[in-house]
Motif scaffolding. Structure first.
Motif, PDB file in Angstrom:
ATOM      1  N   ALA A 151      -6.333   8.188 -10.848  1.00  0.00           N
ATOM      2  CA  ALA A 151      -7.222   8.401  -9.708  1.00  0.00           C
ATOM      3  C   ALA A 151      -7.592   7.066  -9.061  1.00  0.00           C
ATOM      4  N   GLY A 152      -7.481   7.015  -7.739  1.00  0.00           N
ATOM      5  CA  GLY A 152      -7.818   5.808  -7.004  1.00  0.00           C
ATOM      6  C   GLY A 152      -6.671   4.835  -6.844  1.00  0.00           C
ATOM      7  N   HIS A 153      -5.503   5.167  -7.372  1.00  0.00           N
ATOM      8  CA  HIS A 153      -4.351   4.274  -7.286  1.00  0.00           C
ATOM      9  C   HIS A 153      -3.246   4.897  -6.431  1.00  0.00           C
ATOM     10  N   GLY A 154      -2.391   4.013  -5.903  1.00  0.00           N
ATOM     11  CA  GLY A 154      -1.324   4.484  -5.036  1.00  0.00           C
ATOM     12  C   GLY A 154      -0.036   3.723  -5.245  1.00  0.00           C
ATOM     13  N   VAL A 155       0.983   4.129  -4.512  1.00  0.00           N
ATOM     14  CA  VAL A 155       2.274   3.456  -4.540  1.00  0.00           C
ATOM     15  C   VAL A 155       2.586   3.008  -3.120  1.00  0.00           C
ATOM     16  N   TYR A 156       3.148   1.797  -3.002  1.00  0.00           N
ATOM     17  CA  TYR A 156       3.414   1.193  -1.701  1.00  0.00           C
ATOM     18  C   TYR A 156       4.919   1.081  -1.464  1.00  0.00           C
ATOM     19  N   VAL A 157       5.273   0.779  -0.221  1.00  0.00           N
ATOM     20  CA  VAL A 157       6.687   0.617   0.124  1.00  0.00           C
ATOM     21  C   VAL A 157       7.342  -0.435  -0.763  1.00  0.00           C
ATOM     22  N   LYS A 158       6.616  -1.509  -1.063  1.00  0.00           N
ATOM     23  CA  LYS A 158       7.170  -2.580  -1.898  1.00  0.00           C
ATOM     24  C   LYS A 158       7.463  -2.117  -3.324  1.00  0.00           C
ATOM     25  N   ASP A 159       6.907  -0.971  -3.733  1.00  0.00           N
ATOM     26  CA  ASP A 159       7.128  -0.447  -5.082  1.00  0.00           C
ATOM     27  C   ASP A 159       8.350   0.466  -5.171  1.00  0.00           C
TER      28      ASP A 159
END
Length: 205
Positions: A151-159
């Protein structure tokens, strides 16, 4: 990327009645552009186009067979009727198999985030990334593993795990997906609903 066969027929241009008749007969009107060559109008069977897009995705690479002449092309755009959602027009762009081109590659989320067990909500911020690569090497889609997200975390394009030879043009700090945390009134209302349901269940026993 696999070259998918697609048979086409010449079509009459400039006559709305003829286009409507083609659509009524199960055809989708289209146009072939690119490589500084004259634009060519054509029509394809709706069922054939649906199968191509289902297998090759929205950037399908097709071998367009028009009157015995084959042309390699990529799907650039297709338009749908806002009510029926049927495809009503197709744009193709001529390409060479070893040509570097730009395209929008769809993102597919994979897995169940850990954060959902803590009351989080999975939110997808973008559905595709803009890339550049050799036409033959473009993927039909890119999978995004979100199973590890709390919860509260995400994934970015760089990942993202990008195939070799593909350059991503979308900014690396662009958020792809996030497990959002519920706050305030929304969370309180849900908790109240749960408590009410539990109280009613106890009263009925």
């Amino acid at each position: 990327m696999e070259h998918l066969p697609l048979t086409a027929w010449p079509r009459t241009t400039g006559h709305k009645g003829a286009i409507n008749k083609d659509r009524a007969d199960g055809f989708v009107p289209g146009i072939l552009l690119g490589h500084h060559e004259p634009a060519i109008t054509f029509k394809v069977r709706s069922g054939d186009l649906t199968r191509v897009l289902r297998k090759g995705g929205q950037n399908a690479l097709v071998d367009l067979d028009l009157e015995g002449s084959s042309t390699l092309a990529i799907v650039r755009e297709f338009k749908r009727d806002p009510r029926s959602r049927h495809i009503i027009h197709l744009d193709l762009q001529r390409v060479s198999a070893d040509e570097a081109i730009e395209a929008e590659i769809p993102l597919t989320l994979k897995g169940k985030p850990e954060g959902l067990q803590m009351g989080g909500v999975l939110m997808q911020e973008i559905n595709a990334v803009h890339v550049k690569g050799i036409a033959d090497q473009l993927p039909t889609h890119i999978e995004v593993d979100v199973s590890h997200l709390s919860a509260g975390h995400g994934v970015y394009v760089k990942d993202l795990l990008i195939p070799e030879g593909i350059t991503v043009l979308t900014p690396p700090d662009q958020m792809v997906a996030l497990v959002a945390v519920k706050h305030g009134k929304e969370a309180t209302e849900e908790e109240a609903e749960v408590e009410t349901e539990e109280t009613e269940a106890e009263a009925s026993e």
